[in-house]
Motif scaffolding. Structure first.
Motif, PDB file in Angstrom:
ATOM      1  N   ASP A  24       0.913  -0.987  -0.061  1.00 54.15           N
ATOM      2  CA  ASP A  24      -0.046  -0.127   0.042  1.00 54.15           C
ATOM      3  C   ASP A  24       0.928   1.325  -0.114  1.00 54.15           C
ATOM      4  O   ASP A  24       1.634   1.442   1.041  1.00 54.15           O
ATOM      5  N   LYS A  25       0.795   2.194  -0.935  1.00 55.99           N
ATOM      6  CA  LYS A  25       1.729   3.376  -1.235  1.00 55.99           C
ATOM      7  C   LYS A  25       0.678   4.382  -1.002  1.00 55.99           C
ATOM      8  O   LYS A  25      -0.234   4.365  -1.918  1.00 55.99           O
ATOM      9  N   ILE A  26       1.132   5.434  -0.459  1.00 59.42           N
ATOM     10  CA  ILE A  26       0.432   6.755  -0.420  1.00 59.42           C
ATOM     11  C   ILE A  26       1.258   7.804  -0.684  1.00 59.42           C
ATOM     12  O   ILE A  26       2.429   7.757  -0.092  1.00 59.42           O
ATOM     13  N   THR A  69      -5.837   5.023 -10.091  1.00 58.89           N
ATOM     14  CA  THR A  69      -5.597   5.841  -8.829  1.00 58.89           C
ATOM     15  C   THR A  69      -6.607   6.043  -8.077  1.00 58.89           C
ATOM     16  O   THR A  69      -7.788   6.646  -8.609  1.00 58.89           O
ATOM     17  N   LYS A  87      -3.300   7.285  -4.076  1.00 58.46           N
ATOM     18  CA  LYS A  87      -3.026   5.653  -3.676  1.00 58.46           C
ATOM     19  C   LYS A  87      -3.061   5.016  -4.946  1.00 58.46           C
ATOM     20  O   LYS A  87      -4.169   4.623  -5.444  1.00 58.46           O
ATOM     21  N   ASP A 172      -6.815   8.978   7.999  1.00 56.83           N
ATOM     22  CA  ASP A 172      -6.399   8.183   6.682  1.00 56.83           C
ATOM     23  C   ASP A 172      -7.440   8.455   5.740  1.00 56.83           C
ATOM     24  O   ASP A 172      -8.577   8.062   6.157  1.00 56.83           O
TER      25      ASP A 172
END
Length: 177
Positions: A24-26, A69, A87, A172
């Motif tokens: 999981d990339k933010i 995205t 994300k 978040d």
């Protein structure tokens, strides 16, 4: 953000995690304008094009590859600019830059994709690319999650200060997705 393995076993695990999309990339970005929807998904196929200015990625629904995205507006400045949390669900080259340009909200400082729209006349805002790999979370072999967060770089701290954005979001924005 750079993630490195210290052993061969860890390198295999990291490789598998990225290949299998088990990460999981933010990302955080300051963009021109404010998206009409406060939270949404950009689902536009992207294709690479060669060019004299280097490779460029464009929306191409017929020949492009799937690119998705999720985004959320964290804060905005009355239609002028917004802080987005991003994300990427897929991992295409320049995906975030191309997707945001395609929906009319280029990343500030991104002349390659946003042209002059990426350089609005906002006092004290640095002209560098306003995109930051904020965090990455990886599920470890033991089932626990490894999460790493990176602080804003100096040029983005200057932009956040110029716009009056808070240093951290209160929650978040993707927790309910």
């Amino acid at each position: 953000m750079l993630v490195l393995a210290r052993t061969a076993e860890a390198a295999r695990w990291l490789g598998d995690a990225f290949k299998g999309r088990d990460t999981d990339k933010i990302y955080w970005a300051a963009v021109a304008g404010v998206p009409k929807l406060r939270q949404g998904t950009i689902d536009l196929k992207l294709a690479k094009l060669p060019g004299k200015g280097g490779e460029r990625v464009v929306v191409n629904e017929r020949e492009g590859k799937k690119a998705i995205t999720d985004y959320a507006v964290v804060e905005d400045i009355k239609g002028v600019a917004a802080w987005l949390a991003l994300k990427p669900i897929t991992g295409r080259t320049h995906q975030l830059r191309a997707h945001l340009e395609a929906i009319g909200h280029p990343i500030l400082g991104d002349g390659k994709y946003g042209g002059k729209n990426a350089h609005p006349d906002i006092a004290d805002a640095p002209k560098q690319l306003q995109l930051h790999a904020r965090s990455i979370a990886l599920r470890r072999p033991n089932g626990r999650t490894l999460k790493v967060e990176a602080p804003l770089p100096a040029h983005m701290k200057a932009t956040w200060a110029a716009f009056g954005f808070s240093a951290r979001p209160d929650s978040d924005p993707f927790a309910e997705r």
